[in-house]
Design a protein around this motif. Structure first.
Motif, mmCIF file in Angstrom:
data_model
loop_
_atom_site.group_PDB
_atom_site.id
_atom_site.type_symbol
_atom_site.label_atom_id
_atom_site.label_comp_id
_atom_site.label_asym_id
_atom_site.label_seq_id
_atom_site.Cartn_x
_atom_site.Cartn_y
_atom_site.Cartn_z
ATOM 1 N N ILE A 216 1.125 -1.203 -0.092
ATOM 2 C CA ILE A 216 -0.081 -0.052 0.224
ATOM 3 C C ILE A 216 1.013 1.067 0.070
ATOM 4 O O ILE A 216 0.695 2.677 -0.909
ATOM 5 N N ALA A 217 1.846 1.365 0.852
ATOM 6 C CA ALA A 217 2.964 2.274 0.646
ATOM 7 C C ALA A 217 3.021 2.867 -0.680
ATOM 8 O O ALA A 217 3.277 4.014 -1.737
ATOM 9 N N ALA A 218 3.651 1.349 -0.878
ATOM 10 C CA ALA A 218 4.944 1.427 -2.394
ATOM 11 C C ALA A 218 3.740 2.383 -3.502
ATOM 12 O O ALA A 218 4.284 2.854 -4.342
ATOM 13 N N ALA A 219 2.185 1.590 -3.424
ATOM 14 C CA ALA A 219 1.281 2.401 -4.107
ATOM 15 C C ALA A 219 0.904 3.587 -4.543
ATOM 16 O O ALA A 219 0.963 4.137 -5.005
ATOM 17 N N LEU A 220 0.758 4.383 -3.123
ATOM 18 C CA LEU A 220 0.562 5.459 -2.700
ATOM 19 C C LEU A 220 1.048 6.396 -2.616
ATOM 20 O O LEU A 220 0.715 7.347 -2.855
ATOM 21 N N ASP A 221 1.958 5.959 -1.542
ATOM 22 C CA ASP A 221 3.674 7.034 -1.261
ATOM 23 C C ASP A 221 3.813 7.973 -1.823
ATOM 24 O O ASP A 221 3.503 8.049 -3.414
#
Length: 233
Positions: A216-221
């Motif tokens: 999730i972090a990799a996709a949305l950061d």
């Protein structure tokens, strides 16, 4: 430790970002601090207006919001005591430091042609009410000192809400919690009420629930702001 310390931002939907920004900057006097494409959402605009040192008022404008009609008594209350659907915002109250500031705000609103009710003395605060753009019921309030819990938790209302003495004690003084440093495992997405993805978002939502925290972090950061910092002269 680990408790919320305030409101970071309140996000409201709009079909007319320019009108909301004009009202809250020119009429209310707040400062625009961010206006950009919403992270991870196509064709959707996000704005932030400064609300004190640690909080912002935010607006979100997506293309389909232009076709979604508000419904009085469902999405909008119409006035400060009107009903709305559970989970919807009934009204938004903004704080001002003193009663003199409250009267100054009333002058600002009335000078722009807005009808204002108040100030009204509620004891815990003094408030006034105005209808903002797109049916947003807006309150401005000022308070002196903290709320006296002994005077403001009415036993008759506690009973009406079905709250037991033990539950009330827990509401007034929530139990402490010891952090595990972010190591609590993710529960199943159906354990508690969760996000609801409809229409074209449905398959993406189903996939979203399967992602790990790292995915999730990799996709949305989005660590970089949309406009590069100007070099200092």
């Amino acid at each position: 430790m680990g408790l919320p310390t305030g409101v970071h931002h309140l996000a409201l939907a709009t079909r007319d970002m320019k009108a909301q920004l004009a009202f809250f900057t020119q009429v209310v006097g707040m400062e625009l601090e961010a206006l950009y494409w919403m992270h991870g959402v196509e064709n959707t605009v996000h704005a932030f207006l400064r609300l004190g040192d640690t909080c912002s008022l935010s607006f979100v404008q997506a293309p389909d919001m232009a076709t979604i009609e508000p419904v009085m008594g469902v999405s909008h209350p119409g006035f400060s005591a009107g009903s709305v659907a559970p989970g919807a915002m009934q009204h938004l109250a903004l704080s001002v430091p003193t009663e003199a500031d409250l009267l100054t705000m009333r002058d600002r609103l009335r000078s722009h042609g807005y009808w204002v009710a108040g100030p009204i003395n509620h004891n815990m605060c003094k408030s006034m009410y105005v209808q903002a753009p797109e049916g947003l019921v807006l309150e401005f309030a000022t308070a002196e000192g903290a709320i006296d819990v002994e005077q403001w938790i009415d036993p008759a209302v506690v009973a009406h809400c079905g709250i037991t003495p033990a539950e009330l004690a827990g509401f007034v003084r929530p139990p402490p919690f010891t952090s595990q440093g972010g190591k609590v495992p993710q529960p199943a997405p159906t354990t508690r009420p969760n996000f609801v993805f409809t229409g074209e978002w449905a398959p993406r939502g189903a996939a979203f629930f399967q992602l790990t925290d790292e995915q999730i972090a990799a996709a949305l950061d989005t660590p970089a702001p949309p406009v590069p910092r100007r070099p200092s002269s």
